[in-house]
Design a protein around this motif. Structure first.
Motif, PDB file in Angstrom:
ATOM      1  N   GLU A  45     -27.317 -51.057  17.837  1.00 27.99           N
ATOM      2  CA  GLU A  45     -26.362 -50.678  18.890  1.00 27.99           C
ATOM      3  C   GLU A  45     -26.703 -51.610  20.020  1.00 27.99           C
ATOM      4  OE1 GLU A  45     -24.030 -47.776  19.803  1.00 27.99           O
ATOM      5  OE2 GLU A  45     -24.648 -46.177  18.168  1.00 27.99           O
ATOM      6  N   TYR A  46     -25.711 -51.961  20.899  1.00 26.85           N
ATOM      7  CA  TYR A  46     -25.902 -52.764  22.185  1.00 26.85           C
ATOM      8  C   TYR A  46     -27.083 -52.059  22.752  1.00 26.85           C
ATOM      9  CZ  TYR A  46     -22.035 -55.797  20.751  1.00 26.85           C
ATOM     10  OH  TYR A  46     -21.343 -56.671  20.108  1.00 26.85           O
ATOM     11  N   VAL A  49     -25.563 -49.882  25.774  1.00 29.57           N
ATOM     12  CA  VAL A  49     -24.772 -48.676  25.339  1.00 29.57           C
ATOM     13  C   VAL A  49     -25.871 -47.446  25.397  1.00 29.57           C
ATOM     14  CG1 VAL A  49     -23.414 -47.704  23.937  1.00 29.57           C
ATOM     15  CG2 VAL A  49     -22.921 -49.861  24.487  1.00 29.57           C
ATOM     16  N   ARG A  52     -27.305 -46.550  28.349  1.00 33.46           N
ATOM     17  CA  ARG A  52     -26.506 -45.875  29.584  1.00 33.46           C
ATOM     18  C   ARG A  52     -26.962 -44.340  29.067  1.00 33.46           C
ATOM     19  NH1 ARG A  52     -21.162 -46.132  31.450  1.00 33.46           N
ATOM     20  NH2 ARG A  52     -21.235 -48.540  31.020  1.00 33.46           N
ATOM     21  N   ARG A  63     -36.114 -53.797  20.492  1.00 29.08           N
ATOM     22  CA  ARG A  63     -34.835 -54.553  20.907  1.00 29.08           C
ATOM     23  C   ARG A  63     -35.063 -56.166  20.341  1.00 29.08           C
ATOM     24  NH1 ARG A  63     -36.489 -52.655  25.681  1.00 29.08           N
ATOM     25  NH2 ARG A  63     -35.303 -51.318  26.785  1.00 29.08           N
ATOM     26  N   LEU A  72     -29.579 -56.298  21.374  1.00 37.28           N
ATOM     27  CA  LEU A  72     -29.454 -55.111  20.489  1.00 37.28           C
ATOM     28  C   LEU A  72     -30.646 -54.304  20.537  1.00 37.28           C
ATOM     29  CD1 LEU A  72     -27.753 -56.886  17.355  1.00 37.28           C
ATOM     30  CD2 LEU A  72     -26.683 -56.042  19.313  1.00 37.28           C
ATOM     31  N   LEU A  74     -32.448 -50.946  18.276  1.00 31.50           N
ATOM     32  CA  LEU A  74     -32.639 -49.833  17.346  1.00 31.50           C
ATOM     33  C   LEU A  74     -32.446 -48.576  18.037  1.00 31.50           C
ATOM     34  CD1 LEU A  74     -35.438 -50.873  14.886  1.00 31.50           C
ATOM     35  CD2 LEU A  74     -32.841 -50.831  14.421  1.00 31.50           C
ATOM     36  N   ARG A  84     -21.712 -41.815  22.408  1.00 27.63           N
ATOM     37  CA  ARG A  84     -20.934 -42.992  22.558  1.00 27.63           C
ATOM     38  C   ARG A  84     -19.631 -42.731  21.551  1.00 27.63           C
ATOM     39  NH1 ARG A  84     -19.963 -45.631  18.135  1.00 27.63           N
ATOM     40  NH2 ARG A  84     -22.106 -45.530  17.581  1.00 27.63           N
ATOM     41  N   LEU A  85     -19.968 -42.259  20.269  1.00 25.26           N
ATOM     42  CA  LEU A  85     -18.919 -42.115  19.256  1.00 25.26           C
ATOM     43  C   LEU A  85     -17.731 -41.005  19.909  1.00 25.26           C
ATOM     44  CD1 LEU A  85     -18.219 -42.190  16.139  1.00 25.26           C
ATOM     45  CD2 LEU A  85     -19.553 -40.081  15.956  1.00 25.26           C
ATOM     46  N   SER A  87     -16.980 -40.500  22.892  1.00 28.60           N
ATOM     47  CA  SER A  87     -16.134 -41.231  23.628  1.00 28.60           C
ATOM     48  C   SER A  87     -15.099 -41.938  23.355  1.00 28.60           C
ATOM     49  CB  SER A  87     -17.093 -41.759  25.070  1.00 28.60           C
ATOM     50  OG  SER A  87     -17.295 -42.998  24.499  1.00 28.60           O
ATOM     51  N   SER A  88     -15.523 -42.778  22.264  1.00 27.54           N
ATOM     52  CA  SER A  88     -14.750 -43.903  21.537  1.00 27.54           C
ATOM     53  C   SER A  88     -13.533 -43.328  20.507  1.00 27.54           C
ATOM     54  CB  SER A  88     -15.658 -44.845  20.650  1.00 27.54           C
ATOM     55  OG  SER A  88     -16.206 -45.481  21.695  1.00 27.54           O
ATOM     56  N   ARG A 299     -21.539 -39.614  31.547  1.00 27.36           N
ATOM     57  CA  ARG A 299     -22.081 -41.296  31.351  1.00 27.36           C
ATOM     58  C   ARG A 299     -21.348 -42.221  30.610  1.00 27.36           C
ATOM     59  NH1 ARG A 299     -28.753 -40.647  30.655  1.00 27.36           N
ATOM     60  NH2 ARG A 299     -28.813 -38.713  31.956  1.00 27.36           N
ATOM     61  N   PHE A 300     -20.686 -41.561  29.455  1.00 37.42           N
ATOM     62  CA  PHE A 300     -19.717 -42.098  28.559  1.00 37.42           C
ATOM     63  C   PHE A 300     -18.384 -41.953  28.639  1.00 37.42           C
ATOM     64  CE2 PHE A 300     -23.980 -42.241  26.319  1.00 37.42           C
ATOM     65  CZ  PHE A 300     -23.733 -43.614  25.813  1.00 37.42           C
ATOM     66  N   GLY A 301     -18.143 -41.222  30.186  1.00 41.68           N
ATOM     67  CA  GLY A 301     -16.632 -41.193  30.535  1.00 41.68           C
ATOM     68  C   GLY A 301     -16.130 -39.723  29.970  1.00 41.68           C
TER      69      GLY A 301
ATOM     70  N   MET B   1     -12.652 -43.891  26.926  1.00 44.31           N
ATOM     71  CA  MET B   1     -13.506 -45.129  27.191  1.00 44.31           C
ATOM     72  C   MET B   1     -13.986 -45.703  25.877  1.00 44.31           C
ATOM     73  SD  MET B   1     -16.656 -45.676  29.989  1.00 44.31           S
ATOM     74  CE  MET B   1     -16.008 -44.344  31.285  1.00 44.31           C
ATOM     75  N   ILE B   2     -13.832 -46.947  25.634  1.00 48.40           N
ATOM     76  CA  ILE B   2     -14.506 -47.308  24.339  1.00 48.40           C
ATOM     77  C   ILE B   2     -15.721 -48.107  24.859  1.00 48.40           C
ATOM     78  CG2 ILE B   2     -14.254 -49.250  22.495  1.00 48.40           C
ATOM     79  CD1 ILE B   2     -12.400 -46.832  22.392  1.00 48.40           C
ATOM     80  N   HIS B   3     -16.984 -47.578  24.256  1.00 52.18           N
ATOM     81  CA  HIS B   3     -18.258 -48.380  24.316  1.00 52.18           C
ATOM     82  C   HIS B   3     -18.394 -49.083  22.995  1.00 52.18           C
ATOM     83  CE1 HIS B   3     -19.038 -46.570  28.148  1.00 52.18           C
ATOM     84  NE2 HIS B   3     -18.634 -45.272  27.667  1.00 52.18           N
ATOM     85  N   PRO B   4     -18.141 -50.631  22.839  1.00 57.31           N
ATOM     86  CA  PRO B   4     -18.274 -50.958  21.776  1.00 57.31           C
ATOM     87  C   PRO B   4     -19.563 -50.868  20.832  1.00 57.31           C
ATOM     88  CG  PRO B   4     -18.741 -52.553  23.301  1.00 57.31           C
ATOM     89  CD  PRO B   4     -18.529 -51.391  23.903  1.00 57.31           C
ATOM     90  N   ILE B   5     -19.549 -50.959  19.440  1.00 59.19           N
ATOM     91  CA  ILE B   5     -20.557 -51.288  18.688  1.00 59.19           C
ATOM     92  C   ILE B   5     -20.758 -52.824  18.328  1.00 59.19           C
ATOM     93  CG2 ILE B   5     -21.096 -48.776  17.972  1.00 59.19           C
ATOM     94  CD1 ILE B   5     -19.332 -49.384  15.307  1.00 59.19           C
ATOM     95  N   PRO B   6     -21.963 -53.389  17.722  1.00 57.16           N
ATOM     96  CA  PRO B   6     -21.999 -54.732  17.184  1.00 57.16           C
ATOM     97  C   PRO B   6     -20.850 -54.904  16.169  1.00 57.16           C
ATOM     98  CG  PRO B   6     -24.059 -53.537  17.765  1.00 57.16           C
ATOM     99  CD  PRO B   6     -23.164 -52.487  17.744  1.00 57.16           C
ATOM    100  N   THR B   9     -20.883 -53.684  12.286  1.00 60.85           N
ATOM    101  CA  THR B   9     -21.435 -52.343  12.104  1.00 60.85           C
ATOM    102  C   THR B   9     -20.365 -51.480  12.128  1.00 60.85           C
ATOM    103  OG1 THR B   9     -21.912 -51.730  14.318  1.00 60.85           O
ATOM    104  CG2 THR B   9     -23.665 -52.959  13.187  1.00 60.85           C
ATOM    105  N   ASP B  11     -19.091 -46.828  12.472  1.00 59.14           N
ATOM    106  CA  ASP B  11     -19.181 -45.324  12.741  1.00 59.14           C
ATOM    107  C   ASP B  11     -18.546 -44.705  11.343  1.00 59.14           C
ATOM    108  OD1 ASP B  11     -20.538 -45.387  15.378  1.00 59.14           O
ATOM    109  OD2 ASP B  11     -18.664 -45.450  16.226  1.00 59.14           O
ATOM    110  N   PHE B  64     -38.516 -58.901  15.301  1.00 61.78           N
ATOM    111  CA  PHE B  64     -39.139 -58.604  16.654  1.00 61.78           C
ATOM    112  C   PHE B  64     -40.371 -58.227  16.766  1.00 61.78           C
ATOM    113  CE2 PHE B  64     -36.783 -55.169  14.549  1.00 61.78           C
ATOM    114  CZ  PHE B  64     -37.698 -54.242  14.433  1.00 61.78           C
TER     115      PHE B  64
END
Lengths: 332, 332
Positions: A45-46, A49, A52, A63, A72, A74, A84-85, A87-88, A299-301, B1-6, B9, B11, B64
């Motif tokens: 993931e980013y 994100v 957060r 990273r 990015l 792991l 995160r999922l 919230s999206s 934190r994810f709205g 709120m959308i928190h993007p994924i790379p 990838t 969900d 990494f």
């Protein structure tokens, strides 16, 4: 010729793999039967994100930069990616929302301490159900999962993540001293805890004794009685929260495996209120953990309370094998 | 709120996840029924171990440093980790060895081209069984897997990875020109291929025409006849190898799905001899690939021939859904 793999990672050969698949299926069936739908999220993931959700805990993550120059990481657990999922993809969904997963996560640990860098977890997240009802539901699912794995003797420790944080604030312990004390508590290092406490200026002997005594209170309802006689508003508030959860568990008839553990503290940053630790007394292993994370979704709205747990699949499997061979040795 | 994924990838939500689990199980059952034992390996390995197998192809991997300063990488396929596993754990085992897997791999691709950075593959590796018998067994397992997924119309392209490499050497095409031509072939870029060929000095018009014509030969046994009339010892050798495999497939009664494809070239560095590509003509998607990698095991100290295939789980699932809705639209 041996070509090494990184410490803290492992290969799984077919005999074990078949057993792990069987265990996987049994756990997912338990979760699905209770209305938890399985989800999968990317292992990558980013970093911003994940950070957060985790706060400073992501310091333990791997990273790297991608080809676009984005940082990015792991994932180091599934709770933050699922927040995160939600919230999206589920911002408008009817609550409570029940999700489960079976997934590998990654932590940049020191493998010489026996920690795994890559580990598989099976767990659930219950979003939108406040304490104590939501906590009780999660504990019931956890008990059903332990039953399905045949772990009759596994114990669920029930503690409160705000207890020490608030108590130390109340006692005026701040900054580094506070962090050190919390770290000793999280690692169950009683000797280190006493030492750290004695080094804090301005803390009374009685306050010091309260902290040490609290960290050793473990058992049934009587523990709450003992705690109530101790110093501090934080103790009174945590005890009241634990009492409500314990009463509700008793009412549902699912309190047998639960042991109140005032010494419990988990090192993940997002917990608030009830925390759980699954412990196998025969093996001396922690099989998993969880708890409430009522502030994480914000934190994810998404302003929703939440709770969940994660079992370490491979440790559950080891405990399962141990239980089976015990039952074979002593047939009833 | 959308928190993007790379990009690259994704969900997976519960409805799809249930179907993917069902597909997983069906594929693993096919593999196990044929004696392939499932294994798991770490997603993180030492970069130098993966590079030993992949050669330059690991340039596509995420890398990494760990806390000890070692360079780690996310695996980009399962064939190289399984070669590593076999050398460490099965060096003395009786051959042939049959292993299968269901696992995520990672490639640092350009997601804007629709490629996935993280993808799940289900596949098998057959170690210690030479061509053509081993190739035929792998194709039989692949056919059974496609049957289990309900992909009646999927085609298995059968090519030869040495054909063009050896032919270009024979024609005296070396260095960058050779690499560019092979890259055009791997990406099925016919226009680019002709252009690259015309730019090579010293290659005759007939040689150029041979390369282009070969790349378009696709079909049944007649393709081998056509190829035999063409220039070059490399063509004769590849045709003889393909003939032996095709004859054996026919003898086993499993040739129906197989289409000889002389234009096939895969971009993974370790293939030698027979290569496979699974193609869904309805969707126009490549569902997976494989082939022989008779030299790969040597890089890990084991002198054994080997072959295998990997299916992209999510693409197989999409094709499966498409087939189902097609059958519903046109009931027999």
């Amino acid at each position: 010729m041996i070509h090494p793999i990184p410490p803290g990672t492992r290969d799984v050969l077919p005999d074990e793999m078949r057993e792990l698949r069987r265990l996987n299926r049994a756990l997912i069936e338990v979760f699905e039967a209770r209305g938890y739908g399985e989800v999968a999220t990317p292992a990558i993931e980013y970093d911003e994100v994940l950070a957060r959700g985790d706060g400073p805990a992501t310091a333990g993550a791997y990273r790297f930069f991608d080809e676009s120059g984005d940082l990015l990481a792991l994932r180091s657990d599934m709770t933050v990616p699922i927040a995160r999922l939600v919230s999206s993809r589920y911002a408008e969904a009817e609550m409570p929302l029940r999700l489960c997963y079976l997934a590998s996560s990654y932590r940049a640990v020191r493998p010489q301490r026996g920690q795994m860098r890559e580990f598989v977890q099976a767990g659930v997240e219950l979003i939108g159900a406040p304490a104590p009802g939501g906590t009780v539901e999660v504990i019931e699912v956890l008990e059903a999962a332990l039953d399905a794995a045949g772990l009759d003797r596994a114990v669920i420790g029930l503690g409160d993540s705000d207890l020490y944080r608030q108590l130390l604030t109340e006692f005026g312990v701040e900054g580094e001293a506070r962090d050190s004390i919390l770290a000793r508590l999280a690692s169950h290092d009683l000797v280190g805890l006493e030492q750290e406490l004695r080094e804090v200026e301005g803390i009374s002997d009685e306050q010091c004794a309260t902290c040490v005594a609290l960290s050793q209170l473990r058992g049934g309802r009587e523990v709450l009685e003992q705690a109530r006689s101790m110093l501090g508003g934080a103790v009174a508030r945590a005890t009241a929260r634990l009492q409500a959860t314990y009463d509700a568990l008793e009412e549902r008839g699912v309190v047998d495996r639960v042991q109140i553990d005032l010494g419990l503290l988990l090192d993940l940053g997002y917990y608030s209120g009830a925390i759980l630790e699954v412990y196998d007394p025969a093996l001396g292993h922690i099989l998993g953990g969880g708890g409430r994370y009522d502030e994480l979704m914000k934190r994810f709205g998404i302003d929703q309370p939440a709770a969940g747990f994660a079992l370490y699949l491979e440790r559950v499997h080891v405990a399962q094998m141990e239980e089976e061979s015990r039952r074979e040795r002593a047939p009833s």
